[in-house]
Write a protein that holds these residues in place. Structure first.
Motif, short mmCIF file in Angstrom:
data_model
loop_
_atom_site.label_atom_id
_atom_site.label_comp_id
_atom_site.label_asym_id
_atom_site.label_seq_id
_atom_site.Cartn_x
_atom_site.Cartn_y
_atom_site.Cartn_z
N LEU A 69 0.81 -1.22 0.00
CA LEU A 69 0.00 0.00 0.00
C LEU A 69 0.85 1.27 0.00
O LEU A 69 0.36 2.35 -0.36
N ALA A 70 2.12 1.17 0.35
CA ALA A 70 2.97 2.34 0.50
C ALA A 70 3.05 3.23 -0.75
O ALA A 70 2.88 4.46 -0.63
N PRO A 71 3.27 2.69 -1.96
CA PRO A 71 3.34 3.57 -3.13
C PRO A 71 2.04 4.35 -3.37
O PRO A 71 2.06 5.51 -3.75
N ARG A 72 0.91 3.70 -3.11
CA ARG A 72 -0.38 4.36 -3.30
C ARG A 72 -0.59 5.46 -2.25
O ARG A 72 -1.13 6.52 -2.55
N VAL A 73 -0.14 5.22 -1.03
CA VAL A 73 -0.22 6.23 0.02
C VAL A 73 0.63 7.44 -0.35
O VAL A 73 0.18 8.59 -0.23
N VAL A 74 1.83 7.20 -0.82
CA VAL A 74 2.72 8.30 -1.21
C VAL A 74 2.09 9.13 -2.32
O VAL A 74 2.06 10.37 -2.25
N GLU A 75 1.56 8.49 -3.34
CA GLU A 75 0.95 9.22 -4.45
C GLU A 75 -0.31 9.96 -4.01
O GLU A 75 -0.57 11.08 -4.46
N THR A 76 -1.08 9.37 -3.12
CA THR A 76 -2.29 10.02 -2.62
C THR A 76 -1.94 11.28 -1.83
O THR A 76 -2.57 12.33 -2.01
N ILE A 77 -0.94 11.19 -0.96
CA ILE A 77 -0.51 12.36 -0.20
C ILE A 77 0.02 13.44 -1.15
O ILE A 77 -0.33 14.61 -1.03
N ARG A 78 0.86 13.02 -2.10
CA ARG A 78 1.43 13.98 -3.03
C ARG A 78 0.34 14.73 -3.80
O ARG A 78 0.37 15.95 -3.93
N ALA A 79 -0.66 14.00 -4.27
CA ALA A 79 -1.73 14.63 -5.05
C ALA A 79 -2.60 15.55 -4.17
O ALA A 79 -2.95 16.65 -4.59
N ALA A 80 -2.93 15.10 -2.96
CA ALA A 80 -3.83 15.88 -2.11
C ALA A 80 -3.15 17.09 -1.47
O ALA A 80 -3.81 18.08 -1.17
N ALA A 81 -1.84 17.03 -1.25
CA ALA A 81 -1.13 18.12 -0.58
C ALA A 81 -0.50 19.11 -1.55
O ALA A 81 0.00 20.15 -1.13
N ASN A 82 -0.54 18.82 -2.83
CA ASN A 82 0.13 19.64 -3.83
C ASN A 82 -0.60 20.95 -4.08
O ASN A 82 -1.79 20.96 -4.39
N THR A 83 0.13 22.07 -3.94
CA THR A 83 -0.40 23.38 -4.33
C THR A 83 0.42 23.98 -5.46
O THR A 83 0.15 25.09 -5.90
N GLU A 84 1.46 23.25 -5.87
CA GLU A 84 2.39 23.70 -6.91
C GLU A 84 3.12 24.98 -6.53
O GLU A 84 3.48 25.78 -7.39
N THR A 85 3.31 25.19 -5.22
CA THR A 85 4.10 26.32 -4.76
C THR A 85 5.19 25.80 -3.82
O THR A 85 5.08 24.70 -3.27
#
Length: 112
Positions: A69-85
């Motif tokens: 599950l770790a890769p999916r967790v990492v991608e989920t966090i990255r997508a949800a926390a991303n503001t592109e700043t």
């Protein structure tokens, strides 16, 4: 098992928590922390005086997950926390040697 540690902007905590719940993450630990990186703090004005804030508020998440599950967790966090700043944060993935549920004594992935 893996320990996923993420440092994110405070206003992104709820979107990240909701997104992780949707992929089946059963729990996480969140702490309010302060830190700096490339963002190097910011300049504030208080009562007409300008001052520098070196340590910015962040939220540190710790999530123990099975290896698959770790890769999916990492991608989920990255997508949800991303503001592109700058200052969006970091994600670290560490091997987790053991986990024990205190109440039942279950170990390993069963304790997660």
């Amino acid at each position: 098992m893996k320990m996923v540690i993420a440092v994110i902007k405070p206003h992104k905590l709820e979107p990240v928590r909701e997104a992780l719940g949707e992929i089946g993450v059963a729990g996480l630990t969140a702490n309010e922390v302060k830190g700096f990186g490339r963002q190097k703090g910011q300049t504030e004005i208080y009562r007409g005086a300008e001052y520098s804030v070196n340590m910015l508020p962040k939220v540190r998440l710790e999530i123990a997950v099975p290896d698959d599950l770790a890769p999916r967790v990492v991608e989920t966090i990255r997508a949800a926390a991303n503001t592109e700043t700058i200052g969006d944060g970091k994600i670290f993935v560490l091997d987790l040697g053991e986990a024990v549920r205190i109440r039942t004594g279950e170990t390993g992935e069963h304790a997660l």
